[in-house]
Design a protein around this motif. Structure first.
Motif, PDB file in Angstrom:
ATOM      1  N   GLN A 177     -26.782   0.997 -24.583  1.00  0.00           N
ATOM      2  CA  GLN A 177     -26.308   0.310 -23.569  1.00  0.00           C
ATOM      3  C   GLN A 177     -25.668   0.726 -22.402  1.00  0.00           C
ATOM      4  O   GLN A 177     -25.495   0.154 -21.444  1.00  0.00           O
ATOM      5  CB  GLN A 177     -25.102  -0.837 -24.481  1.00  0.00           C
ATOM      6  CG  GLN A 177     -25.756  -1.681 -25.218  1.00  0.00           C
ATOM      7  CD  GLN A 177     -24.683  -2.464 -26.251  1.00  0.00           C
ATOM      8  OE1 GLN A 177     -23.612  -2.303 -26.060  1.00  0.00           O
ATOM      9  NE2 GLN A 177     -25.119  -3.343 -27.197  1.00  0.00           N
ATOM     10  N   CYS A 178     -25.051   2.049 -22.569  1.00  0.00           N
ATOM     11  CA  CYS A 178     -24.505   2.799 -21.638  1.00  0.00           C
ATOM     12  C   CYS A 178     -25.776   3.050 -20.471  1.00  0.00           C
ATOM     13  O   CYS A 178     -25.465   3.471 -19.232  1.00  0.00           O
ATOM     14  CB  CYS A 178     -23.958   3.969 -22.092  1.00  0.00           C
ATOM     15  SG  CYS A 178     -22.280   3.582 -23.001  1.00  0.00           S
ATOM     16  N   GLU A 179     -26.951   3.155 -20.903  1.00  0.00           N
ATOM     17  CA  GLU A 179     -28.022   3.236 -20.151  1.00  0.00           C
ATOM     18  C   GLU A 179     -28.836   2.038 -19.768  1.00  0.00           C
ATOM     19  O   GLU A 179     -29.839   2.087 -18.866  1.00  0.00           O
ATOM     20  CB  GLU A 179     -29.137   3.991 -20.857  1.00  0.00           C
ATOM     21  CG  GLU A 179     -28.634   5.354 -21.455  1.00  0.00           C
ATOM     22  CD  GLU A 179     -29.696   6.263 -22.263  1.00  0.00           C
ATOM     23  OE1 GLU A 179     -30.991   6.061 -21.776  1.00  0.00           O
ATOM     24  OE2 GLU A 179     -29.378   7.102 -23.156  1.00  0.00           O
ATOM     25  N   GLY A 180     -28.135   0.873 -19.989  1.00  0.00           N
ATOM     26  CA  GLY A 180     -28.494  -0.601 -19.390  1.00  0.00           C
ATOM     27  C   GLY A 180     -29.454  -1.094 -20.250  1.00  0.00           C
ATOM     28  O   GLY A 180     -30.021  -2.001 -19.901  1.00  0.00           O
ATOM     29  N   LEU A 181     -29.517  -0.675 -21.418  1.00  0.00           N
ATOM     30  CA  LEU A 181     -30.701  -0.944 -22.490  1.00  0.00           C
ATOM     31  C   LEU A 181     -29.675  -2.053 -23.427  1.00  0.00           C
ATOM     32  O   LEU A 181     -28.801  -1.431 -24.072  1.00  0.00           O
ATOM     33  CB  LEU A 181     -31.041   0.223 -23.342  1.00  0.00           C
ATOM     34  CG  LEU A 181     -32.314   0.837 -22.589  1.00  0.00           C
ATOM     35  CD1 LEU A 181     -32.698   2.040 -23.479  1.00  0.00           C
ATOM     36  CD2 LEU A 181     -33.428   0.118 -22.067  1.00  0.00           C
ATOM     37  N   ASN A 182     -30.032  -3.341 -23.395  1.00  0.00           N
ATOM     38  CA  ASN A 182     -29.268  -4.215 -24.231  1.00  0.00           C
ATOM     39  C   ASN A 182     -29.935  -4.520 -25.597  1.00  0.00           C
ATOM     40  O   ASN A 182     -30.633  -5.320 -25.566  1.00  0.00           O
ATOM     41  CB  ASN A 182     -29.117  -5.618 -23.374  1.00  0.00           C
ATOM     42  CG  ASN A 182     -28.278  -5.408 -22.255  1.00  0.00           C
ATOM     43  OD1 ASN A 182     -27.566  -4.833 -22.034  1.00  0.00           O
ATOM     44  ND2 ASN A 182     -28.976  -5.945 -21.172  1.00  0.00           N
TER      45      ASN A 182
END
Length: 448
Positions: free
Chosen positions: A412-417
């Motif tokens: 999620q920190c990389e933008g992957l939900n």
């Protein structure tokens, strides 16, 4: 009062008639090149007007494709206007993914696996592989040693002695003696029991017992992974490479593709000789079937090229940079691009293998669902997410294995939900134990 009377009326409707020729056309789409060769060979035995030039399949796989080895004037793209048990190649590549966690090592592993015979042996010297990859031989050898832990034991061996040695368990009480026998197979071939006795330091009866044990080993462990339909799946059906101008092109692998010809001259001669109507009908139908089969195979080949070319166009980043750059791709996307139905794309990609600079892959590998990524409309490939999960777990500290929740937060920190349950699903698909199971495994290794 209700009156009933017969009434006739005309109506038009469309329906699909599942003719024998349509069934045959669908069957051709499901064949890889090797299966197609076997099929047309059987047809040629029954149809006197069919001539087949079967491919001379090379025993040694050619080195990885280099653009300089291609004819620059040939560009097939310019001419273009779920499932049963995994086969040999699919299981082999799955073990590469399981054993190797680092992306650099996995790229070498894919190249090595591309050159493994159905017997399970590596068909190309490591020096050739290293040269094709532009690497020193040492890192390639290091990756090979890791791959040689694959199951069944003996896979990725380079010769018979190495294949047998890999099947001797580390805790086998006879290990030292068996290794001496394996290192001296030329003495076994000559029946030199006395010399073997001297080298091992044991009795003749003991030597015979050791030889009986070796006979129980499998000299071709790859056959345990292969079924009849996938025996020759290692040989790619399609080749993808870059031309001198940097543009990608695809072509069918002529080394595995049969050439079918219709003997029109013989057909005309026979039609002049036969007199009875039934004989005339037989010649007409048989010759017609031969012509139709030739057209159907040409259509199958054209469809395969169209689909492969679209996959190459869409997955260019993956072909150039590796699995981390795999884009999400659906059957419908390719179907819309080439003007075919999704079911046709599914059939074409069900068994074909494509050789690329990244390795040889089933066409199904290039399809995966999209996962939402902040800031992008397309999203990312599920295969790329699975690769990230494998990399995170591969780099974890044995004293503190990463939980699914922690991995989800990291992504999620990389933008992957991605939800925690999705992480668990992907982890199970890749046969990765849970964090608690991995912790126990780490402790056991440390104790041993």
């Amino acid at each position: 009062m209700l009156y009933m009377s017969p009434n006739a009326h005309l109506a038009q409707k469309q329906s699909l008639v599942f003719t024998p020729q349509l069934q045959q056309a669908i069957k051709l789409l499901l064949f890889n090149n090797i299966e197609l060769s076997n099929y047309v060979e059987k047809i040629a035995e029954e149809n006197p007007f069919v001539e087949v030039e079967l491919p001379q399949i090379r025993i040694a796989t050619p080195p990885l494709i280099s653009a300089s080895q291609r004819d620059p004037s040939f560009d097939p793209i310019s001419l273009l206007a779920d499932t049963s048990t995994q086969g040999f190649a699919a299981q082999l590549f799955a073990q590469v993914d399981d054993i190797l966690t680092e992306q650099a090592e996995r790229a070498i592993g894919y190249a090595i696996a591309s050159h493994v015979e159905p017997s399970g042996w590596l068909s190309v010297p490591l020096s050739v592989l290293a040269s094709n990859l532009g690497l020193d031989e040492q890192p390639v050898h290091a990756v090979l040693r890791k791959l040689q832990t694959a199951e069944p034991a003996g896979l990725f061996a380079r010769n018979l002695a190495e294949c047998l040695a890999l099947q001797i368990a580390l805790d086998d009480p006879d290990r030292a003696a068996l290794l001496i026998v394996v290192e001296n197979l030329q003495l076994v071939e000559r029946g030199a029991i006395v010399e073997l006795r001297r080298k091992i330091g044991c009795s003749a009866e003991e030597v015979k017992r050791l030889l009986r044990r070796l006979r129980g080993f499998n000299p071709k462990p790859g056959l345990a992974l292969a079924d009849d339909a996938m025996m020759a799946a290692r040989a790619p059906d399609i080749l993808a490479a870059r031309g001198p101008d940097g543009a990608w092109f695809v072509e069918l692998n002529g080394a595995t593709l049969p050439i079918l010809k219709v003997d029109e001259i013989e057909g005309r001669r026979v039609r002049k000789l036969v007199k009875h109507d039934s004989d005339q009908a037989y010649v007409r139908d048989t010759l017609g079937n031969a012509r139709w089969l030739k057209r159907a195979i040409a259509q199958r080949n054209e469809t395969s090229i169209k689909v492969a070319a679209e996959i190459v166009r869409f997955q260019k980043a993956f072909l150039e940079h590796g699995m981390q750059h795999m884009r999400p791709l659906k059957l419908k996307t390719v179907a819309d691009a080439v003007g075919l139905h999704e079911s046709t794309i599914s059939r074409v990609t069900s068994s074909l293998m494509m050789q690329t600079p990244q390795g040889t892959f089933p066409l199904k590998t290039f399809f995966s669902t999209a996962i939402e990524l902040d800031g992008t409309d397309e999203g990312v490939s599920a295969r790329m997410v699975r690769e990230k999960i494998r990399n995170l777990i591969g780099a974890e500290n044995p004293s503190g294995p990463l939980s699914d929740e922690f991995i989800a937060q990291s992504l999620q920190c990389e933008g992957l939900n991605i939800a925690r349950r999705t992480i668990a699903k992907y982890r199970k698909l890749d046969k990765i134990p849970s964090s608690s199971q991995r912790r126990r495994s780490y402790r056991l290794r440390a104790a041993v």
